[in-house]
Design an enzyme around this catalytic site. Structure first.
Site, PDB file in Angstrom:
ATOM      1  N   GLY A  16       0.803  -1.212   0.000  1.00 24.49           N
ATOM      2  CA  GLY A  16       0.000   0.000   0.000  1.00 24.49           C
ATOM      3  C   GLY A  16       0.838   1.265   0.000  1.00 24.49           C
ATOM      4  N   SER A 106      -1.681 -13.820  -3.754  1.00 25.41           N
ATOM      5  CA  SER A 106      -0.334 -14.308  -3.457  1.00 25.41           C
ATOM      6  C   SER A 106      -0.090 -15.616  -4.194  1.00 25.41           C
ATOM      7  CB  SER A 106      -0.183 -14.541  -1.947  1.00 25.41           C
ATOM      8  OG  SER A 106       0.982 -15.287  -1.652  1.00 25.41           O
ATOM      9  N   TYR A 135      -2.935 -18.960   5.243  1.00 24.01           N
ATOM     10  CA  TYR A 135      -2.896 -17.718   4.462  1.00 24.01           C
ATOM     11  C   TYR A 135      -3.353 -17.972   3.037  1.00 24.01           C
ATOM     12  CZ  TYR A 135      -0.864 -13.463   2.409  1.00 24.01           C
ATOM     13  OH  TYR A 135      -0.676 -12.278   1.736  1.00 24.01           O
ATOM     14  N   LEU A 166       7.720 -10.314  -2.956  1.00 25.10           N
ATOM     15  CA  LEU A 166       8.051  -8.897  -3.057  1.00 25.10           C
ATOM     16  C   LEU A 166       9.090  -8.488  -2.024  1.00 25.10           C
ATOM     17  CD1 LEU A 166       4.396  -7.553  -3.311  1.00 25.10           C
ATOM     18  CD2 LEU A 166       5.992  -7.825  -5.222  1.00 25.10           C
TER      19      LEU A 166
END
Length: 310
Positions: A16, A106, A135, A166
């Site tokens: 973000g 993801s 997750y 990332l």
């Protein structure tokens, strides 16, 4: 005059923050409430926020995130919190009449034994990686919810981007809860400053990973915002090539200037042996990541020195 009002969930996190730091962000009125202002696990609060603020577009980047250690230590939280957040944001947007939502997922959604490069159509065709299964299930739920909304409403542009691993500015650098590359930066920098001549690597270091510089993902997100209609329902965002864990350690050592040697703890978990994204859909969409590995590491290390190093 702003192009519109854009809500970024998780606006204070790495993804973000990089979306908000991108040059195009200045053309929009950005809403990026922190958790103290909006609890995304509270469905009523999320619904009320949508009614009050009336965003035109939502970029859903919020969630509880962490590396192998964090996922293994707190599987209940990684499943339950992420399911609640995904459901509340997506359904809150739908109920409020928001026409465009970009859901960030993801690569952990892919089967643990999926053939590389990982193709979007293979999600839900095999067993998940146990070390981050909770997750992954939550992220699959959010992606399928977007799919179902599009199936029921032809005007709803609810689509999913699936980034590879990332790293970059605004990341976490504590090895206990960070992802691989910032953890490596922290470990090697600590070794450099303490004069240590060894750094430990979990496993034999041959597992392969694809790491993209987070500002490059932000660039892809803004391209999606500008033309959501051309974006596939689900699309990987990645490099199309990967490196061994040992290579990442070596690259960080070179950037930092540490001259020591690496040891390997073969008793530690390493996750999947390879996670490489297919970029076929991304290439057809007309985008590629512009930043090289060493350039990204150097810029991330500079961010670490300015904001985290003591």
């Amino acid at each position: 005059m702003a192009l519109g009002r854009l809500l970024i969930t998780g606006g204070g996190g790495m993804v973000g923050s990089n979306i908000r730091a991108h040059g195009v962000a200045g053309e929009w009125e950005i809403l990026a409430p922190r958790s103290a202002e909006l609890d995304l696990t509270d469905a009523a609060a999320v619904d009320a926020y949508f009614v009050s603020n009336k965003p035109d577009i939502v970029v859903h980047a919020a969630g509880r995130v962490g590396g192998i250690q964090a996922n293994m230590a707190h599987p209940v939280a990684f499943l339950e919190e992420n399911i609640a957040i995904g459901r509340n944001v997506i359904m809150g947007a739908r109920k409020a009449g928001v026409g465009t939502l970009i859901n960030l997922a993801s690569t952990c959604m892919y089967p643990r034994k999926g053939e590389s490069p990982l193709r979007e159509e293979t999600i839900l065709t095999g067993q998940l990686e146990p070390t981050n299964e909770g997750y992954a299930i939550a992220k699959i739920m959010a992606m399928k919810l977007c799919d179902y909304i599009r199936a029921e409403d032809a005007n709803a542009q609810y689509k999913t981007l699936i980034p590879c691993n990332l790293y970059g500015p605004y990341d976490k650098f504590d090895p206990k809860n960070s992802h691989l590359l910032p953890a490596i930066i922290r470990k090697v920098d600590d070794a450099m400053k303490s004069g240590s001549d060894t750094v430990e690597i979990w496993g034999d270091g041959t597992a392969r990973r694809e790491f993209m510089y987070a500002p490059d993902l932000a660039d892809a997100v803004w391209k999606a915002v500008s033309n959501i209609g051309a974006l596939p329902g689900a699309m990987n965002v990645g490099l199309g090539h990967d490196h061994a864990i040992n290579d990442y350690y070596a690259a960080v050592a070179e950037v930092i200037g540490w001259k020591g040697t690496f040891t390997h703890d073969l008793s530690r978990p390493v996750g999947m042996k390879q996670k490489l994204c297919s970029t076929q859909r991304q290439t057809a969409w007309g985008w590629h990541a512009p930043t090289s590995l060493k350039t990204g590491i150097a810029q991330t290390y500079q961010f670490y020195l300015e904001h985290h190093a003591t």
